[in-house]
Design a protein around this motif. Structure first.
Motif: not given
Length: 482
Positions: A93-96, A367-368, A384-385, A391-392
């Motif tokens: 998720v972090a990469v995308l 929220g992305l 982090v958020l 989601l991450g």
């Protein structure tokens, strides 16, 4: 002069890569206090700074997963639902988000750049080299978790890692002593070759009243205080898993006491609060062990010694306070300035601005998130958020909770002590991160913690299966007393 420490680092790293793997484990912890040292000249890396510990982690990864059996273990662990699957999903998720958000929301979302150069600096979101460096650091942290998950299955390497923690703590104290001494004697010739990071280094800061902040070889006092607190909690809570009597009884108390002193000398308010949390959990740990320990056993004797040491120190401090209360005036003033009046300082206002701006950036991206390195916060959770989205954040903290709930087989004394100690040591670091964490990368300390928890649970599970598979000894019922 800058070439000498770089050459020394790479010489030791290559010896570990092609020779004794244990050297890499020691080097992993020994390099933690060198957070302002770039192991590649920044002119060669487009201004990016690669500090030594993540590089050692990469080399240790290559050294560990050099055969097919180890690779199979790593892949199984990364995609096992009860293993590291949530961590793998968090990384994906972090990469995308890092690939798409800085481009899709460019020029529409206000963020605080990771490389802050001005007071209350902000700007529009856009792709930067910080996206690359932060996602690389996160990737290194993930592979470090897998590396220690594999390494810590081996009892010998487990003990090497615990001794390495003591060495890292000792070097954190030593670099603090050098930095403190540099205020009185010229030591720039020794310290400057290890202060080559491209980001801003605040190594000469004086508080009101003339108190100089100790930074060691970290970028600033708060990061040095956080490092000392993290090493203190790990060394203190994991000491029961050390089987070497000399390290457990002699080295650990000295290192822990000195780390405690240098947490204070760092004058970091977040480290002070984390220290209070550490003290609370140390007290709970003492009561927990006292409930289970039996008088006359090794555990019982250690508890008695700890009690009398704490009682003696408390008595000395109380006597000094009653006899000469003015001695403590400077300490009270410092605590009042750094903690009680922290909310009125410009530093607090700026860090609050970072956190609020990053939180708003999260909302502005629906929220992305803005991607790794997209914005700087002063709160680990918000970092982090805002960097990886809701989601991450859900995946990362879900994985952290899963790691803390891992259990060891009660009959496995060393791994039970290891799992218990890691649980106790997680929350003080989390507290410091909530107060001053700027990045969504969970870092080398947590990578070691997560990987070791997973390995200890695996070993304990196998030991439990082995004990259940062993048939019970036959009992001669004729000789059993009625």
């Amino acid at each position: 002069m800058d070439f000498i420490p770089i050459a020394l680092f790479w010489g030791l790293a290559l010896i570990g890569l092609f020779g004794n793997r244990s050297l890499l484990i020691y080097l992993f912890f020994a390099t933690m206090p060198f957070g302002s040292f770039a192991v590649f000249p920044t002119a060669m890396t487009m201004g990016l700074t690669f500090t030594p510990t993540p590089i050692v982690a990469c080399i240790l990864f290559l050294r560990t997963f050099i055969n097919g059996r180890a690779i199979k273990f790593g892949l199984s662990a990364l995609f096992a639902p009860r293993g590291l699957l949530m961590l793998t999903a968090f990384w994906a998720v972090a990469v995308l988000v890092t690939i798409f958000s800085p481009r899709f929301f460019a020029g529409h979302v206000i963020v605080v750049p990771m490389k802050v150069t001005r007071f209350f600096q902000s700007g529009f979101l856009q792709p930067t080299t910080q996206n690359i460096s932060q996602i690389m650091y996160l990737t290194i942290s993930v592979i470090t978790v897998v590396t220690f998950a594999r390494l810590m299955i081996d009892a010998k390497q487990q003990q090497n890692a615990l001794k390495g923690l003591c060495i890292g703590g000792g070097l954190a104290v030593f670099t603090g002593i050098l930095d403190l001494s540099s205020h009185f004697i010229p030591l720039d010739w020794l310290l400057d070759p290890f202060r080559t990071a491209s980001y801003v280094l605040m190594t000469d800061v004086t508080l009101e009243g003339g108190t100089r902040r100790v930074v060691g070889l970290m970028p600033e006092a708060s990061s040095y205080g956080a490092l000392c607190t993290q090493l203190l909690t790990l060394v203190y809570f994991l000491r029961h898993a050390i089987t070497d009597h000399f390290y457990r009884q002699k080295v650990v108390p000295v290192v822990a006491a000195l780390l405690l002193l240098f947490v204070w000398l760092s004058t970091s308010s977040s480290a002070y609060v984390a220290l209070v949390v550490f003290g609370a959990f140390a007290g709970l740990d003492f009561l927990w062990r006292a409930k289970k320990a039996r008088r006359g056993t090794r555990a019982g004797r250690e508890l008695e010694l700890e009690f009398w040491v704490v009682a003696a120190v408390t008595a000395i401090v109380f006597t000094g306070f009653v006899a000469r209360p003015e001695i403590f005036d400077s300490l009270f003033r410092l605590f009042d300035q750094l903690v009680l009046k922290k909310t009125s300082t410009s530093s607090f206002e700026e860090r609050t601005f970072w956190t609020l701006t990053s939180w708003q950036a999260l909302l502005d991206t629906y929220g992305l998130g803005v991607g790794m390195g997209g914005t700087r916060a002063s709160n680990e959770v918000v970092a982090v958020l805002s960097n990886t989205g809701f989601l991450g954040g859900l995946l990362y903290y879900g994985f952290a909770l899963q790691s803390m709930l891992r259990r060891a087989y009660p009959g496995d004394v060393v791994n039970s002590a290891l799992v218990t100690g890691l649980r106790w040591s997680f929350l003080p670091g989390l507290t410091a991160g909530i107060l001053a964490g700027t990045s969504a990368d969970f870092g080398m300390k947590n990578a070691f913690l997560f990987g070791t928890m997973f390995a200890a649970a695996i070993v304990s599970w196998h030991n439990r299966r082995k004990s259940l598979a062993t048939p019970p000894k036959s009992v001669d019922t004729q000789n059993v007393p009625a």
